[in-house]
Design an enzyme around this catalytic site. Sequence first.
Site, mmCIF file in Angstrom:
data_model
loop_
_atom_site.group_PDB
_atom_site.id
_atom_site.type_symbol
_atom_site.label_atom_id
_atom_site.label_comp_id
_atom_site.label_asym_id
_atom_site.label_seq_id
_atom_site.Cartn_x
_atom_site.Cartn_y
_atom_site.Cartn_z
ATOM 1 N N ALA A 120 -8.442 -37.976 -16.369
ATOM 2 C CA ALA A 120 -9.312 -39.051 -16.559
ATOM 3 C C ALA A 120 -9.181 -39.647 -18.136
ATOM 4 C CB ALA A 120 -10.664 -38.502 -16.545
ATOM 5 N N HIS A 209 -14.427 -40.620 -22.842
ATOM 6 C CA HIS A 209 -13.418 -39.693 -23.306
ATOM 7 C C HIS A 209 -12.906 -40.668 -24.337
ATOM 8 C CE1 HIS A 209 -13.523 -36.688 -20.234
ATOM 9 N NE2 HIS A 209 -13.358 -37.712 -19.431
HETATM 10 N N1 LIG Z 1 -7.054 -32.629 -14.355
HETATM 11 C C1 LIG Z 1 -8.474 -33.504 -14.444
HETATM 12 O O1 LIG Z 1 -8.380 -34.404 -15.024
HETATM 13 C C2 LIG Z 1 -9.582 -33.089 -13.893
HETATM 14 C C3 LIG Z 1 -10.445 -33.886 -13.429
HETATM 15 C C4 LIG Z 1 -11.449 -33.361 -12.749
HETATM 16 C C5 LIG Z 1 -11.636 -32.351 -11.983
HETATM 17 N N2 LIG Z 1 -10.428 -31.489 -12.243
HETATM 18 C C6 LIG Z 1 -10.629 -29.971 -11.576
HETATM 19 O O2 LIG Z 1 -9.939 -30.253 -10.413
HETATM 20 C C7 LIG Z 1 -10.379 -29.179 -9.384
HETATM 21 C C8 LIG Z 1 -10.931 -29.873 -8.112
HETATM 22 O O3 LIG Z 1 -11.964 -30.535 -8.546
HETATM 23 P P1 LIG Z 1 -12.898 -31.216 -7.441
HETATM 24 O O4 LIG Z 1 -13.835 -32.244 -8.091
HETATM 25 O O5 LIG Z 1 -12.037 -31.547 -6.323
HETATM 26 O O6 LIG Z 1 -14.054 -30.129 -7.085
HETATM 27 P P2 LIG Z 1 -14.956 -29.465 -5.967
HETATM 28 O O7 LIG Z 1 -15.953 -28.681 -6.490
HETATM 29 O O8 LIG Z 1 -15.336 -30.890 -5.208
HETATM 30 O O9 LIG Z 1 -13.849 -29.142 -5.189
HETATM 31 C C9 LIG Z 1 -13.101 -27.596 -5.257
HETATM 32 C C10 LIG Z 1 -12.929 -26.875 -3.938
HETATM 33 O O10 LIG Z 1 -12.046 -25.864 -4.199
HETATM 34 C C11 LIG Z 1 -12.365 -24.597 -3.662
HETATM 35 N N3 LIG Z 1 -12.014 -23.440 -4.305
HETATM 36 C C12 LIG Z 1 -12.541 -23.008 -5.359
HETATM 37 N N4 LIG Z 1 -11.881 -21.816 -5.687
HETATM 38 C C13 LIG Z 1 -10.762 -21.801 -4.646
HETATM 39 C C14 LIG Z 1 -9.906 -20.794 -4.172
HETATM 40 N N5 LIG Z 1 -9.582 -19.814 -5.292
HETATM 41 N N6 LIG Z 1 -9.045 -20.850 -3.371
HETATM 42 C C15 LIG Z 1 -9.200 -21.905 -2.456
HETATM 43 N N7 LIG Z 1 -10.221 -22.816 -2.436
HETATM 44 C C16 LIG Z 1 -11.058 -22.756 -3.975
HETATM 45 C C17 LIG Z 1 -14.105 -24.904 -3.508
HETATM 46 O O11 LIG Z 1 -14.749 -24.243 -2.408
HETATM 47 C C18 LIG Z 1 -14.195 -26.533 -3.132
HETATM 48 O O12 LIG Z 1 -14.207 -26.680 -1.926
HETATM 49 C C19 LIG Z 1 -11.600 -28.262 -10.212
HETATM 50 O O13 LIG Z 1 -11.014 -27.315 -10.807
HETATM 51 C C20 LIG Z 1 -11.954 -29.313 -11.481
HETATM 52 O O14 LIG Z 1 -12.252 -28.792 -12.604
HETATM 53 C C21 LIG Z 1 -9.587 -31.790 -12.969
#
Ligand SMILES: NC(=O)c1ccc[n+]([C@@H]2O[C@H](COP(=O)([O-])OP(=O)(O)OC[C@H]3O[C@@H](n4cnc5c(N)ncnc54)[C@H](O)[C@@H]3O)[C@@H](O)[C@H]2O)c1
Length: 252
Positions: A120, A209
């Site tokens: 982001a 940010h």
């Molecule tokens: N790199 C970036 O800039 C950035 C930006 C936003 C979010 N993220 C991260 O990316 C990840 C996904 O974000 P999102 O918005 O799709 O989240 P979300 O909550 O919409 O989806 C996450 C999914 O992962 C599943 N999950 C959790 N732990 C698991 C495991 N050990 N094995 C299998 N499935 C599992 C959950 O059940 C859920 O369906 C999060 O960790 C979030 O913090 C990163």
Amino acid sequence: MRISIIGCGAIGSAIARAIDKKIIPAKLAGIYDLDSSKINKLYSHLKTKPTISKNLRDAMKSCDLVVECASQNAVKEIFKLSCNLKKDIFVLTVGALIVHPEILKKAKKYNFKIYFPSGAIVGLDGINALNIEKNKIKSVTLTTTKPPKSLGFKKCIKRKVVFYGTAEEAVKKYPANINVCATLALSSIGAKRTKVQIVVDPKIKSNKHEIEVISDFGRFTTKTENVPSKENPRTSYLAILSAISALKQLCS
Ligand SMILES: NC(=O)c1ccc[n+]([C@@H]2O[C@H](COP(=O)([O-])OP(=O)(O)OC[C@H]3O[C@@H](n4cnc5c(N)ncnc54)[C@H](O)[C@@H]3O)[C@@H](O)[C@H]2O)c1
């Protein structure tokens, strides 16, 4: 390229749809989530049906690249399996690479690659340019401002700083909210030296940010104001697009 997606939430589902629409030129080999309702919902929206993997190992065995969109725990589990299966990993939960520093070290030793997208934020191109000459970046500071709800603050009536510290401390305190600081730290001067300030502001609706980089070759600042994704307000829509764009490049 065969891709398996771990985590079928906001980001994982959007990546799967981008493969389905051929925006990312890859085959969706497997999808896996701890929550089967998330898998079923995603599966019903895809034209080309992937295999629903029985478990993480199955999902990883059937692909060339594992795309993690889940949690810090998932990154740890994927990493352990990758040491045997030798699969490259595309990580969204970038904070896990700081909380578990052994992951990056061992990936080199065991000869598999770890990728992460810009997420982001903007400005990593400038940081990459500065990295050409060693030790020229003097300081990196990220100020993130979010609506209070997205960090779990219910009764917040005015803007306040809720965290000031290093990127290393930030990803431990907010494992699901501040992956951008990990991306920034890993791309620049590391998690112990990258400074992070987190602010909550009831007047804003976007995730903001602001980055300041000071180096021997000048100073730059960048500012991103992101619309949250509809599926997960904690996740900025730009982060989803950045993952799709990076995977498109990787698979082309
Ligand atoms: N790199 C970036 O800039 C950035 C930006 C936003 C979010 N993220 C991260 O990316 C990840 C996904 O974000 P999102 O918005 O799709 O989240 P979300 O909550 O919409 O989806 C996450 C999914 O992962 C599943 N999950 C959790 N732990 C698991 C495991 N050990 N094995 C299998 N499935 C599992 C959950 O059940 C859920 O369906 C999060 O960790 C979030 O913090 C990163």
